[in-house]
Write an enzyme that holds these catalytic residues in place. Sequence first.
Site, PDB file in Angstrom:
ATOM      1  N   HIS A  45      -1.409  -3.640  -1.684  1.00 52.33           N
ATOM      2  CA  HIS A  45      -0.269  -3.238  -0.854  1.00 52.33           C
ATOM      3  C   HIS A  45      -0.036  -4.190   0.319  1.00 52.33           C
ATOM      4  O   HIS A  45       1.050  -4.765   0.433  1.00 52.33           O
ATOM      5  CB  HIS A  45      -0.428  -1.780  -0.403  1.00 52.33           C
ATOM      6  CG  HIS A  45       0.470  -1.381   0.719  1.00 52.33           C
ATOM      7  ND1 HIS A  45       1.843  -1.325   0.583  1.00 52.33           N
ATOM      8  CD2 HIS A  45       0.212  -1.061   2.017  1.00 52.33           C
ATOM      9  CE1 HIS A  45       2.386  -0.969   1.741  1.00 52.33           C
ATOM     10  NE2 HIS A  45       1.416  -0.807   2.628  1.00 52.33           N
ATOM     11  N   HIS A  50      -1.833  -4.944   8.320  1.00 48.85           N
ATOM     12  CA  HIS A  50      -1.061  -3.899   8.988  1.00 48.85           C
ATOM     13  C   HIS A  50      -1.656  -2.502   8.863  1.00 48.85           C
ATOM     14  O   HIS A  50      -1.419  -1.656   9.709  1.00 48.85           O
ATOM     15  CB  HIS A  50       0.414  -3.925   8.531  1.00 48.85           C
ATOM     16  CG  HIS A  50       0.646  -3.295   7.191  1.00 48.85           C
ATOM     17  ND1 HIS A  50       0.608  -4.000   6.030  1.00 48.85           N
ATOM     18  CD2 HIS A  50       0.919  -2.004   6.841  1.00 48.85           C
ATOM     19  CE1 HIS A  50       0.860  -3.183   5.008  1.00 48.85           C
ATOM     20  NE2 HIS A  50       1.050  -1.965   5.483  1.00 48.85           N
ATOM     21  N   ASP A  78      37.505  -0.807  -5.109  1.00 53.82           N
ATOM     22  CA  ASP A  78      36.968  -2.037  -4.510  1.00 53.82           C
ATOM     23  C   ASP A  78      35.516  -2.256  -4.910  1.00 53.82           C
ATOM     24  O   ASP A  78      34.681  -2.624  -4.106  1.00 53.82           O
ATOM     25  CB  ASP A  78      37.131  -2.016  -2.982  1.00 53.82           C
ATOM     26  CG  ASP A  78      36.503  -0.786  -2.360  1.00 53.82           C
ATOM     27  OD1 ASP A  78      36.034   0.085  -3.103  1.00 53.82           O
ATOM     28  OD2 ASP A  78      36.487  -0.709  -1.119  1.00 53.82           O
ATOM     29  N   GLU A 120      -5.593   1.530  11.059  1.00 53.61           N
ATOM     30  CA  GLU A 120      -5.371   2.923  10.704  1.00 53.61           C
ATOM     31  C   GLU A 120      -6.311   3.390   9.590  1.00 53.61           C
ATOM     32  O   GLU A 120      -6.819   4.508   9.632  1.00 53.61           O
ATOM     33  CB  GLU A 120      -3.917   3.097  10.270  1.00 53.61           C
ATOM     34  CG  GLU A 120      -3.441   4.521  10.397  1.00 53.61           C
ATOM     35  CD  GLU A 120      -2.005   4.682   9.938  1.00 53.61           C
ATOM     36  OE1 GLU A 120      -1.305   3.659   9.804  1.00 53.61           O
ATOM     37  OE2 GLU A 120      -1.601   5.818   9.708  1.00 53.61           O
ATOM     38  N   ASP A 121      -6.527   2.551   8.604  1.00 52.24           N
ATOM     39  CA  ASP A 121      -7.199   3.023   7.392  1.00 52.24           C
ATOM     40  C   ASP A 121      -8.607   2.501   7.176  1.00 52.24           C
ATOM     41  O   ASP A 121      -9.217   2.814   6.157  1.00 52.24           O
ATOM     42  CB  ASP A 121      -6.361   2.627   6.153  1.00 52.24           C
ATOM     43  CG  ASP A 121      -5.051   3.386   6.105  1.00 52.24           C
ATOM     44  OD1 ASP A 121      -4.960   4.414   6.800  1.00 52.24           O
ATOM     45  OD2 ASP A 121      -4.133   2.945   5.399  1.00 52.24           O
TER      46      ASP A 121
HETATM   47 MN    MN Z   1       1.373  -0.007   4.667  1.00 51.14          MN
END
Ligand code: MN
Length: 730
Positions: free
Chosen positions: A57, A82, A268, A86-87
């Site tokens: 990812h 990134h 259009d 957090e993880d």
């Molecule tokens: Mn992510």
Amino acid sequence: MLAQIEQEHYQKLHEILRLCRANLKNYDESLIQRAFFMCYRAHEGEKRASGEPFFYHPVEVARLLVTELPLDGVSVAAALLHDVIEDSEYTYDDIVAELGTEVADIVEGLTKISGIMVNRETTEAEGFRKMLLSMVKDIRVILIKFCDRLHNMRTLDSLPEHRRLRMALETRDIYAPLAHRFGLGKMKVDLENLALRYIDPKMYDYLLKKVQLSRNERIAYLNKMIVPIKADLEKQGFNVEVQGRAKHLYSIYNKMRLKNKQFDDIHDLYGIRVIIDTEKLSDCFAVYGYITQKYPPIPQHFKDYISIPKHNGYQSLHSAIIGPKGHVIELQIRTRRMHEFAELGVAAHWRYKEKITKDDAAVDSFLKWARELIKDADSASAFMEGFKLNLYHDEIYVFTPKGDMKILPAGATPIDFAYAIHTEIGNGCIGAKVNGKIVRLNAELRSGDRVEVITSKSQKPKADWLKIVVTHRAKLKIRAAINEERRMEIEKGRNMWDKMLSGTKKLFTENDAIRAIRKHGIKTPADLFSALANQQISSEEVMESITRPHKPAEATEGGVQGKAHKEFAEIAREVQERPTQHKDEVIIAGMNNIAYSYAKCCNPVPGDDIIGFVTTEGTVKIHRKNCVNVTNENLVKSERIVSVAWNRKVDTEFLAGIRVVGEDKIGMTNQITGVISRFDTNIRTITLHAKDGIFVCNLTIFVKNTDKLTTLMDKLRKVQGVFTVERLSA
Ligand code: MN
């Protein structure tokens, strides 16, 4: 380290580096390598919902960034990392140690944003978009976030349905409009189409089929126009690219919904875009002229976004022309540069940054563009500098414990927040918990804070709070509460006063009382009543002050009078000059039992060098030696001078005049009178003049000698705002 990475994964690093070489001007290859390995280690063993290794990812996010929004090497490294804070076990400090603060700060910004987004409804989408911007100090955070979101949307199938829908709504309501504001046209279209796919899958499939069915037909049709248009324009000397395009699904969907139309009613769907390799804006209009010579334009559709760009900086010439078989074709004409900006928005600006920094006018126009970029009706100041964002930093977005969002100005404190919820909460506010921790009332709140106000029924708003709060509402409510408090206090004091008077024969008024207790800083009946209510002064003290005998009444006296201090002279006239009662105060050389008086022009006090004049009435008038009148030639000629000395035993109080000059500001008189009364000195009179910000205060006070007077004058000089303190003399 390298050995631990499987060949398959190692390939991914090479792919990223290859893309960097192709798309970036300046980057540090080793930085990206280090970021890649850290990313790999941090997410090792983790799997995504799809079953793939998690680290695919961030690698995909980095790949999207470098291809869709190519910025710089730092942003590629940050994209790789990134999700690390957090993880994984890695912290901000670990990233600083490995890759430096620039990368770490961006990763931290991304972590903060995702923390805020968890479990939020999208009902206040505009607020959330602003909140995101307010929290982000570096524009690269937002751009990486877009790529993160884009990849998550592309892999949404592996998530459970309820999460899919929530993410899709968030994308439609928060990310796509944000991408539009940043001028990221391509990102916006991608995000909207992906969101639609999960929000209304049936409609998405239907539209996709419809558009695909007509695809070959469309290409054939448009080619019939594109080829000759390109040839014609090149014959005229323009270097152009002519693209055929179809309206994107989400915008067809929107048009059908908003205008209540069927797919076949939308005319259009097709468009032609002419991109000119030129820097001359007038070329766009010239090209428009050539094309409309052949294909009749529909004038109502003409829009000149070149002269007047859209808010997000978008520039292009829009129109519609009638093609073969009477089909309406959208026409867009723009320069190459305008095109890049339309697709990449803010990211395109970084590409031009090097060029821009060499030219001040270009920098100005860039900054202007940046300012306009995110501007809406309700946000006045927004600017950007380098990679720094300062878009909604004049506002913060904070939450109640229940998750309701409050928008406050930057610098707001828990008291502002409390008043934003309810006046009663504000009035009773004694403290607050911010993100679970107790903070002081003057703590500065930050975007994303969860604030819980602690109240007490016995709390009352304090005047000090006015210095802490920043919101108009809080100031208003605090003042109102303080005024109400004072009103009640005055009422209470008035009742006490009335009660006190009921025991007397009401021979005096509150004004008599104020005169008698002026040294307490009481100037008005309201001051008197609130002092009584606050027990700053007791009824007994007031009563005693009123009934205490006054200073002896004054006699009048003629003689020398200075012009400069007329009011002082007038005051002094009221003062008794005691010519006979105080014979023992001075010793007059060679004269016993002669009547004397003190000159009111200079008011000598024991300790002053003095001198006497024998007047025509046969009394002695005593002046300070440095009094201007002593050097007055006429006086000296016409009167007899005698030598005078103070009697050492003298212990009475003498009237002295001083002049205080200072800054004209609130509370000045109170401070001055306060100093004097603390000095245990009685003020006889006080006159005040203020002009042009300078105030002049003439005081007559009772002192025993010059030592006392000098000490007092020194104290007055220390009052903040006081410029000079002098003896009054004519
Ligand atoms: Mn992510």
